[in-house]
Design a protein around this motif. Sequence first.
Motif, PDB file in Angstrom:
ATOM      1  N   VAL A 236       0.818  -1.266   0.095  1.00  0.00           N
ATOM      2  CA  VAL A 236      -0.127  -0.005  -0.107  1.00  0.00           C
ATOM      3  C   VAL A 236       0.841   1.293   0.034  1.00  0.00           C
ATOM      4  N   GLY A 237       2.016   1.499   0.486  1.00  0.00           N
ATOM      5  CA  GLY A 237       2.719   2.478   0.979  1.00  0.00           C
ATOM      6  C   GLY A 237       3.294   2.689  -0.627  1.00  0.00           C
ATOM      7  N   VAL A 238       4.021   1.680  -1.108  1.00  0.00           N
ATOM      8  CA  VAL A 238       4.688   2.044  -2.514  1.00  0.00           C
ATOM      9  C   VAL A 238       3.462   2.453  -3.385  1.00  0.00           C
ATOM     10  N   LEU A 239       2.221   2.100  -3.371  1.00  0.00           N
ATOM     11  CA  LEU A 239       1.385   2.143  -4.501  1.00  0.00           C
ATOM     12  C   LEU A 239       0.948   3.809  -4.182  1.00  0.00           C
ATOM     13  N   VAL A 240       0.866   4.348  -2.669  1.00  0.00           N
ATOM     14  CA  VAL A 240       0.528   5.524  -2.547  1.00  0.00           C
ATOM     15  C   VAL A 240       1.517   6.305  -2.829  1.00  0.00           C
ATOM     16  N   SER A 241       2.669   6.005  -2.521  1.00  0.00           N
ATOM     17  CA  SER A 241       4.171   6.743  -3.036  1.00  0.00           C
ATOM     18  C   SER A 241       3.992   6.949  -4.838  1.00  0.00           C
ATOM     19  N   TRP A 242       3.840   5.984  -5.227  1.00  0.00           N
ATOM     20  CA  TRP A 242       3.746   6.016  -6.858  1.00  0.00           C
ATOM     21  C   TRP A 242       2.584   7.020  -7.225  1.00  0.00           C
ATOM     22  N   ASN A 243       1.533   6.961  -6.810  1.00  0.00           N
ATOM     23  CA  ASN A 243       0.359   7.806  -7.209  1.00  0.00           C
ATOM     24  C   ASN A 243       0.220   9.314  -6.600  1.00  0.00           C
ATOM     25  N   ALA A 244       0.920   9.118  -5.530  1.00  0.00           N
ATOM     26  CA  ALA A 244       0.639  10.517  -4.918  1.00  0.00           C
ATOM     27  C   ALA A 244       1.997  11.295  -4.822  1.00  0.00           C
ATOM     28  N   GLY A 245       2.926  10.866  -5.454  1.00  0.00           N
ATOM     29  CA  GLY A 245       4.378  11.316  -5.386  1.00  0.00           C
ATOM     30  C   GLY A 245       4.967  11.610  -3.951  1.00  0.00           C
ATOM     31  N   THR A 246       4.465  10.697  -3.018  1.00  0.00           N
ATOM     32  CA  THR A 246       5.061  10.979  -1.701  1.00  0.00           C
ATOM     33  C   THR A 246       6.411  10.069  -1.513  1.00  0.00           C
ATOM     34  N   ALA A 247       7.066  10.237  -0.245  1.00  0.00           N
ATOM     35  CA  ALA A 247       8.355   9.565  -0.022  1.00  0.00           C
ATOM     36  C   ALA A 247       7.709   7.974   0.329  1.00  0.00           C
TER      37      ALA A 247
END
Length: 284
Positions: A236-247
Motif C-alpha cells: 500500500v505504501g509503495v502504491l501511495v508513493s507512486w500515485n501521490a508522489g510521496t516519499a
Amino acid sequence: MSIDLLEPFTVPFVRRAVIGGVLLSAVSALVGVWVIVRGMTFLGEAMSHGMLPGVAIAALLGGSLVLGAAVSAFAMALGVNALRRNKRFGQDTSIGLLFVGMLSIGVILVSHSQSFATDLTAFLFGDVLAIRPEDLGLLLGALAFVALVSVPLYRPFLVLSFDPRKAQTLGLRPDLANVAMLTLLTITIAVSFHVVGTLLSFGMLIAPSAGALLVARRIPTVMAVAFAIGSFSTVVGVLVSWNAGTAAGASIAATAVATFFALAGVVQFVERRSAKRPVTEFSS
C-alpha cells in the motif's frame, strides 16, 4: 482518471522495493514481537538512532554503512546492559543518556562531511526505491540468520519474556538469551535503516507487531499476523508513493502505523459492543 494498480509493479526498481519491504517485514516480525513483549521498545528506539556514529565513521572511511550501523547499535546495547546494574538510576535513564550521547557524536562526525545534508537525510529517511539486488541479498541473509537463531531459542525467549527467574531455574541461560536477543535486534535495525531510514525503521519494527498483538495471542500467530501487516503496509505504501508522489519509505511506515490504529479502533469497538450487549436468560 483511472489508476492502474499494477502499473508500478512493472517497473524493476519498484518491484525490488516491494520485495525488500516484504523481506524486512519478515525480519521485523520475528524480532519486533519479542521487543514489545519484553518491554524493550525504548531500547529499540534508542538503538535505531544510536547507529549514527557507526554509519558516519563507515561513510568517512568508505566502509560498509550496514556494518557500521550494526557495530554502533550493538555497542550502545552493551552499554545499556552494563549500566542497568547501577542502582542509582533506572535503565531508562541510561538509555536516554546513551541515546543523546551517541546521536550527538554521530551528528558531529557527519557535519565534517561536505554532503552533510544529503548524508543525514538518507540516514534518517532511507530510500526504499533505491534498493539494489545486493541489498535484497543482504535482507535475505539477515532473514535466514534471524530465523535460524530464533527457532532454537524460542523457548528461552518465551520464558525470559515473562519470568527471568524461572528461566534461570530451568537452566535456559537467560544472560546468553538476552545477548542473542540484542544481537537479533541489532541486525534488524541495521538492515532496516537502509530501506526506510533510522526514523522509520523503528516504526516498521514496532507497528506491525503491536497491531498483531491486538488480534492474536500465541507468539507464532502474532509473528505471522505482524508479517502480513508489514507486507500489506509495504504494498500500500509503495502504491501511495507512486500515485501521490510521496516519499516511499515514509508512506510504508505511515501505512503500518495507520493499520495499527485502525485495528485498535476495531478491537475497541467490538469490545464495547460486547460489553453493552445485554445478557438474557430464557426459561422453558
